[in-house]
Design a protein around this motif. Structure first.
Motif, short mmCIF file in Angstrom:
data_model
loop_
_atom_site.label_atom_id
_atom_site.label_comp_id
_atom_site.label_asym_id
_atom_site.label_seq_id
_atom_site.Cartn_x
_atom_site.Cartn_y
_atom_site.Cartn_z
N SER A 314 0.85 -1.19 0.00
CA SER A 314 0.00 0.00 0.00
C SER A 314 0.89 1.24 0.00
N PHE A 315 0.55 2.20 -0.84
CA PHE A 315 1.35 3.43 -0.89
C PHE A 315 0.51 4.58 -1.43
N GLU A 316 1.04 5.79 -1.21
CA GLU A 316 0.38 6.98 -1.74
C GLU A 316 1.34 7.69 -2.69
N LEU A 317 0.80 8.08 -3.82
CA LEU A 317 1.57 8.80 -4.82
C LEU A 317 0.78 10.06 -5.14
N GLU A 318 1.36 11.23 -4.82
CA GLU A 318 0.64 12.49 -5.06
C GLU A 318 -0.76 12.48 -4.43
N ASN A 319 -0.87 11.92 -3.23
CA ASN A 319 -2.16 11.83 -2.51
C ASN A 319 -3.19 10.92 -3.18
N ILE A 320 -2.75 10.09 -4.11
CA ILE A 320 -3.63 9.05 -4.65
C ILE A 320 -3.21 7.75 -3.98
N ARG A 321 -4.19 7.04 -3.39
CA ARG A 321 -3.84 5.86 -2.59
C ARG A 321 -3.95 4.58 -3.41
N PHE A 322 -2.88 3.79 -3.36
CA PHE A 322 -2.81 2.53 -4.10
C PHE A 322 -2.79 1.37 -3.11
#
Length: 439
Positions: A314-322
């Motif tokens: 689980s990670f966040e990229l530019e405040n988009i959560r994956f």
């Protein structure tokens, strides 16, 4: 080392935050605990949540425990489902048949028309009846709220079901004007007979901007992240039989990993890369799988853009959560329940708010004592699953405006397909690499 293409490729950067902390087992200690505790933790967390949803659902009905049921009195009970399956394999059967001559056939799916569901809480368990709750949809380990009443036969006649449904979601950042892409690939299986080194090299060249015309390179410059979702190497299983390996067998084990490292180094030199372990990788078997050891990747791990991650990841990229897995959770659901496609299994796990409801029953997992790391507390914007047969994607919406992009990533070694997601609008497309030469 300067990459030539990087000189004229001004690659975009992105803000990254890992959320894998809860999937790490470093702080846990194994003291011979049983699996009952992870079920207790799951029931406790999920029941609190479902209780909070009941006032909006059916506020006029009383909430009972299994032990407190009264015949004919309508109420709501909350508990963990258990599915009785006559075809479910049992390790004891393998012994009781005393090495029988008839081979034990492994069916693809263990469903049977006689399967039945039971609901269990700390006070007891009750058999569920009625046509509302389909045994083909639900699996052991799911926590639900049920509206119904006890019959004279001692069954609980189900009239309605309350799933936890999609968890709350952090707001999608305001649409940015520029395209930024994330590339997903899984099932590289370097070293297997189906793996095609040229195909993988083409993918690497595309990502790093060494391939295609200016337009293609322009898109490559907008790739900000690469995720490799499991099964990156194929280790010849027959070699691992507990004996000391001869030197030629040692190299057969290490060659695929060396080859993978060379290719990953080319990516990590240019942009951030997350690699997750899968069922066939040299990692622990049970979920959550811990990161592949950095010493396997001497070349790529020299770059701080290289990250070895857990599975699930689980990670966040530019405040988009994956949020994603290497496929074990969905593959296991497919054995013990039915759906029209893999995306439907994925959607169910989100609506049940649980990544792997069949763990620890039929899916190996670590015996956590005071928590269940697979509960989905925050709804991802992108939910991906690796090592599937084909590329599929769908956008689903929740009752509170949640939007989730579901992605099935196909096995690259069999399909030559990677998946590209545009973070600007959550649209995605397949990237296909063929190496067939016409005569």
């Amino acid at each position: 080392m300067e990459i030539d293409a990087e000189k004229h490729l001004q690659r975009k950067q992105s803000l990254y935050e890992s959320l894998d902390e809860k999937f790490r087992i470093e702080k846990e200690t194994y003291r011979g605990q049983q699996y009952s505790q992870i079920y207790f933790a799951r029931l406790h967390m999920m029941r609190t949540l479902i209780y909070s949803l009941i006032p909006n659902w059916k506020p006029h009905l009383p909430v009972c425990t299994v032990l407190g049921l009264e015949e004919g009195k309508e109420c709501i009970i909350v508990g963990t489902l258990y599915k009785h399956m006559k075809l479910k394999p049992c390790i004891l059967d393998e012994y009781s048949k005393e090495r029988s001559v008839a081979p034990l056939v492994k069916p693809h799916n263990f469903m049977h028309s006689d399967d039945s569901l039971v609901l269990e809480d700390e006070s007891g368990r009750v058999k569920l009846g009625g046509t509302m709750l389909l045994p083909s949809v639900y699996v052991t380990g799911t926590v639900v709220g049920l509206h119904g009443k006890e019959t004279s036969a001692g069954e609980f006649l189900v009239q309605d079901i309350l799933d936890a449904d999609l968890p709350p979601q952090i707001e999608l950042p305001l649409k940015s004007r520029e395209d930024k892409y994330v590339v997903f690939v899984s099932g590289l299986s370097v070293g297997s007979s189906t793996s095609n080194p040229l195909q993988f090299q083409l993918l690497v060249d595309h990502i790093t901007g060494h391939l295609g015309d200016e337009k293609e390179q322009g898109i490559a410059a907008q790739i900000v992240h690469v995720v490799i979702a499991g099964n990156s190497v194929a280790v010849p299983r027959g070699l691992l039989n507990g004996q000391n390996l001869a030197s030629k067998d040692q190299s057969r084990l290490s060659e695929p990993i060396k080859e993978l490292d060379i290719l990953l180094t080319q990516i990590a030199a240019g942009l951030p890369l997350d690699i997750m372990p899968g069922p066939d990788d040299p990692a622990n078997f049970s979920l959550p799988q811990q990161p592949l050891h950095r010493c396997l990747f001497p070349g790529s791990s020299a770059y701080n853009s290289f990250r070895s991650c857990t599975n699930p990841h689980s990670f966040e990229l530019e405040n988009i959560r994956f949020l994603g897995t290497s496929g074990q959770n969905v593959d296991d659901l497919e054995k013990y329940s039915e759906a029209k496609d893999k995306l439907e299994f994925m959607e169910r796990t989100l609506r049940w708010r649980h990544l792997a409801p069949t763990a620890p029953n039929t899916l190996g997992c670590y015996p956590f004592t005071d928590r269940d790391p697979f509960l989905i507390e925050s709804c991802p914007h992108v939910y991906f699953v690796g090592n599937q047969d084909k590329y599929e994607t769908r956008l689903i919406k929740g009752s509170e405006g949640q939007v989730v992009r579901l992605i099935c990533i196909p096995k690259f070694c069999e399909t030559g397909v990677a998946v590209v997601l545009n973070m600007r609008n959550l649209e995605c497309h397949a990237l296909s690499f063929g190496t067939e030469f016409s005569s």
